[in-house]
Design an enzyme around this catalytic site. Structure first.
Site, PDB file in Angstrom:
ATOM      1  N   GLY A 198     -29.082  79.930 -17.837  1.00 62.42           N
ATOM      2  CA  GLY A 198     -29.312  81.208 -17.974  1.00 62.42           C
ATOM      3  C   GLY A 198     -28.918  81.922 -16.131  1.00 62.42           C
ATOM      4  O   GLY A 198     -27.545  81.331 -15.216  1.00 62.42           O
ATOM      5  N   GLU A 225     -24.305  85.580 -19.549  1.00 67.23           N
ATOM      6  CA  GLU A 225     -24.432  84.320 -19.023  1.00 67.23           C
ATOM      7  C   GLU A 225     -24.052  83.311 -20.115  1.00 67.23           C
ATOM      8  O   GLU A 225     -23.551  82.102 -19.358  1.00 67.23           O
ATOM      9  CB  GLU A 225     -26.388  83.825 -18.252  1.00 67.23           C
ATOM     10  CG  GLU A 225     -26.537  84.553 -17.582  1.00 67.23           C
ATOM     11  CD  GLU A 225     -25.534  84.116 -15.976  1.00 67.23           C
ATOM     12  OE1 GLU A 225     -24.771  83.081 -16.644  1.00 67.23           O
ATOM     13  OE2 GLU A 225     -26.267  84.569 -15.342  1.00 67.23           O
ATOM     14  N   GLU A 283     -21.561  80.355 -19.220  1.00 64.54           N
ATOM     15  CA  GLU A 283     -21.819  79.056 -18.700  1.00 64.54           C
ATOM     16  C   GLU A 283     -21.784  78.507 -19.733  1.00 64.54           C
ATOM     17  O   GLU A 283     -21.896  76.740 -19.802  1.00 64.54           O
ATOM     18  CB  GLU A 283     -23.617  78.842 -18.457  1.00 64.54           C
ATOM     19  CG  GLU A 283     -23.500  79.861 -16.802  1.00 64.54           C
ATOM     20  CD  GLU A 283     -25.199  79.946 -16.200  1.00 64.54           C
ATOM     21  OE1 GLU A 283     -25.555  79.103 -16.983  1.00 64.54           O
ATOM     22  OE2 GLU A 283     -25.303  79.994 -15.326  1.00 64.54           O
ATOM     23  N   PRO A 315     -43.701  83.092  -7.171  1.00 59.35           N
ATOM     24  CA  PRO A 315     -43.007  82.865  -5.505  1.00 59.35           C
ATOM     25  C   PRO A 315     -42.895  81.457  -5.413  1.00 59.35           C
ATOM     26  O   PRO A 315     -41.982  81.520  -4.700  1.00 59.35           O
ATOM     27  CB  PRO A 315     -43.974  84.143  -4.977  1.00 59.35           C
ATOM     28  CG  PRO A 315     -45.024  84.798  -5.706  1.00 59.35           C
ATOM     29  CD  PRO A 315     -45.716  84.058  -6.530  1.00 59.35           C
ATOM     30  N   GLU A 335     -21.592  71.097 -17.297  1.00 56.23           N
ATOM     31  CA  GLU A 335     -21.944  70.134 -18.337  1.00 56.23           C
ATOM     32  C   GLU A 335     -23.052  71.231 -19.557  1.00 56.23           C
ATOM     33  O   GLU A 335     -23.369  71.695 -18.723  1.00 56.23           O
ATOM     34  CB  GLU A 335     -21.889  68.472 -17.957  1.00 56.23           C
ATOM     35  CG  GLU A 335     -21.782  68.309 -19.517  1.00 56.23           C
ATOM     36  CD  GLU A 335     -22.031  66.833 -19.244  1.00 56.23           C
ATOM     37  OE1 GLU A 335     -22.689  65.812 -19.875  1.00 56.23           O
ATOM     38  OE2 GLU A 335     -22.087  66.488 -18.231  1.00 56.23           O
TER      39      GLU A 335
END
Length: 249
Positions: free
Chosen positions: A111, A127, A131, A153, A184
């Protein structure tokens, strides 16, 4: 024209996108209102500029802030997306695909943060490509299923961030290549997550616990093990989140 750039694109780029979208109401191209920049010479106004993540003037370090030279800041949480990626294995069980982060060496869900003008789905697919090297053709793209929104939060020690979490099932023979923040790509049985002693990035183990629990609830229509259900509901119960109960299948 102002020299302000947003997401490494000049002000004129966003201004053109806004005008094009307004002229073509049928367009599906995302757009947003570009920031208004006022010169310091304007009566009663100050020059306001964009600071991502923090303001050097007043020291904000949580979320993202609009700040002015008079130290006025309007701050909001940062918006991110995370994807639980699973696939079947030879034992007819589920594996989960995780990434090992370069900065902390911890396992994490795939993400990252939204860019301005993106939907959550678009951010997630971008993403995936950055990634894990996964770039699906539109007709072959596995569906993204919304799992929940994690907005506590305290979920991220770095700043207040809100994560939109999806699930994607990919073929078992999927080939990945780590990139960007990922050192990885790791594939492990989903059943090992609950007993994994190592900590994961921020609240990602909580997200996976919720996903596993939701799967069990769906699979056990006539579940008589009330005590086990109560124990599962209390796992990480201090974390506030909004889960799409009907999507955990």
């Amino acid at each position: 024209k102002p020299t302000l750039s947003v997401n490494e694109k000049p002000f004129t780029y966003h201004e053109k996108g806004l005008l094009d979208a307004k002229n073509d109401m049928s367009s599906s191209t995302p757009y947003y209102d570009p920031p208004s920049i006022y010169p310091q010479s304007a009566a009663g106004l100050v020059s306001r500029v964009w600071h991502s993540n923090n303001s050097p003037n007043v020291g904000f370090q949580n979320g993202s802030c609009w700040c002015s030279t008079d130290d006025y800041c309007l701050c909001t949480p940062s918006l991110s997306v995370d994807i639980i990626i699973t696939s079947s294995n030879p034992n007819k069980e589920e594996d989960v695909w995780l990434v090992k982060r370069r900065d902390t060496d911890k396992l994490a869900l795939m993400g990252g943060y939204h860019e301005v003008g993106e939907t959550s789905e678009e951010a997630g697919l971008r993403e995936l490509k950055e990634e894990m090297g996964l770039d699906f053709h539109e007709k072959d793209q596995p569906p993204l299923q919304l799992i929940g929104v994690y907005s506590d939060p305290k979920r991220d020690y770095r700043k207040h961030s809100v994560s939109v979490v999806y699930h994607m099932e990919v073929p078992a023979d999927t080939i990945t290549q780590a990139g960007d923040d990922a050192m990885e790509v790791v594939r492990i049985p989903l059943s090992e997550i609950e007993n994994m002693e190592a900590s994961m990035h921020i609240d990602h183990k909580t997200v996976l616990h919720d996903f596993i629990q939701g799967r069990r609830t769906k699979q056990k229509e006539n579940n008589n093990d009330v005590q086990q259900q109560k124990q599962q509901r209390h796992i990480h119960s201090t974390v506030k989140r909004s889960i799409c109960k009907n999507s955990l299948s």
